[in-house]
Design an enzyme around this catalytic site. Structure first.
Site, PDB file in Angstrom:
ATOM      1  N   SER A  73      -5.501  -2.062  -3.243  1.00 48.22           N
ATOM      2  CA  SER A  73      -5.534  -1.069  -4.325  1.00 48.22           C
ATOM      3  C   SER A  73      -4.835  -1.665  -5.535  1.00 48.22           C
ATOM      4  O   SER A  73      -4.016  -2.581  -5.399  1.00 48.22           O
ATOM      5  CB  SER A  73      -4.765   0.186  -3.867  1.00 48.22           C
ATOM      6  N   TYR A 129       2.913   4.385  -0.285  1.00 43.50           N
ATOM      7  CA  TYR A 129       1.598   3.763  -0.516  1.00 43.50           C
ATOM      8  C   TYR A 129       1.771   2.417  -1.228  1.00 43.50           C
ATOM      9  O   TYR A 129       1.179   1.408  -0.838  1.00 43.50           O
ATOM     10  CB  TYR A 129       0.736   4.708  -1.353  1.00 43.50           C
TER      11      TYR A 129
END
Ligand SMILES: NC(=O)c1ccc[n+]([C@@H]2O[C@H](COP(=O)([O-])OP(=O)(O)OC[C@H]3O[C@@H](n4cnc5c(N)ncnc54)[C@H](OP(=O)(O)O)[C@@H]3O)[C@@H](O)[C@H]2O)c1
Length: 275
Positions: A143, A156
């Site tokens: 990501s 995350y």
């Protein structure tokens, strides 16, 4: 997009293992791999959804391998069931969104296992057969959150920074053995997937990508043996690079009211069952 070491691999006739196949991005990736002639072992926790997806895919040889990657030993078990595959697309992920103190220790462990430890263990278990054949490719779906941190994303961010480091470090170790390693780094993706499911909007002016663009990036990473393929409009890519090069500027910018508002909406939108 970063450069290539020049191996690359055509997909026709290849066997692939795809984790997170039932998710918004996983479905698009499964379709893209199958359309190019790969047979795909589809993995996730939901057997029925995986069977339905397998039946929809073009081509043949698709399989369903149910595994809960948050469980100890599951990644090794999945690799053993998958057998000798040519390709791994480690795509399963949890959003890990929210304030650290709202997570139980077990939820922190689950996010680390699914997002980071499982891709590492799958790579470890699957790469020996690839090395023996002198060919194979590992793709890790990371990501832009693996380049630049943002509020209410510490867990995350930790997993995606970790996955990025793992992939970039593993690549030069496996390249001399004929095995490619690539990162695919999406920004905000609309229409399907964890960001779309959260019902939140990207911060103004940043734009979004699509699951199909992520799937095309996975194919490109394999076929052209890319170090990393980023899937995001230019502005997001530039901001992520600033975050990478100068975290203090990025943190100051993201901690303003617009950044906090967007981060809060994303964290609130993620259903708590994705922990
Ligand atoms: N969507 C975005 O905007 C975006 C942006 C950047 C990066 N990403 C990354 O893209 C990847 C795919 O995300 P997505 O948007 O498609 O998310 P998603 O729709 O929420 O799908 C997540 C996938 O991960 C699987 N998964 C979750 N927990 C699991 C577990 N314990 N064991 C096995 N599988 C598990 C889910 O399968 P089951 O529920 O069936 O088990 C599902 O297939 C993730 O790594 C994510 O971090 C997404």
């Amino acid at each position: 997009m970063a450069g290539s070491l020049g191996f690359g691999m055509e997909l026709a006739g290849r066997k692939a293992l795809l984790t997170g196949a039932t998710g918004g991005l996983g479905r698009a990736i499964a379709k893209a791999l199958a359309q190019r002639g790969a047979s795909v072992a589809l993995s996730g926790r939901k057997g029925e959804a995986l069977e339905a997806l397998a039946a929809e895919l073009p081509g043949d040889g698709h399989r369903v391998l149910v595994a809960d990657l948050a469980e100890p030993g599951a990644a090794e078990g999945l690799a053993a069931e998958a057998g000798a595959v040519d390709l791994l697309v480690a795509n399963a992920g949890l959003p890990g969104a929210g304030w650290l103190l709202d997570f139980t220790p077990e939820q922190v462990t689950r996010a680390l296992r699914v997002n980071l430890e499982s891709p590492m263990l799958l790579a470890q278990a699957l790469s020996p057969a690839m090395i023996e054949r002198g060919s194979g490719h590992l793709v890790f779906v990371a990501s832009l959150a693996g380049k630049s941190a943002s509020p209410l994303s510490s867990i995350y961010n930790a997993t995606k920074f970790g996955l990025r480091g793992f992939s970039l470090g593993l690549r030069p170790d496996l390249a001399p053995k004929g095995v490619g390693v690539s990162l695919v780094s999406p920004g905000f993706i609309r229409e399907a997937g964890m960001f779309a499911d959260a019902g939140a909007k990207a911060p103004p002016g940043l734009g979004t990508g699509t699951p199909e663009q992520v799937a095309a990036a996975v194919v490109k990473a394999i076929v052209e043996d890319k170090v990393e393929v980023t899937v995001a409009p230019l502005r997001q890519r530039v901001l992520a690079h600033i975050g990478l090069a100068s975290p203090s500027i990025a943190i100051r910018a993201q901690s303003g009211s617009a950044g906090q508002k967007a981060a809060g909406a994303i964290a609130d939108g993620h259903s708590k069952d994705k922990r």
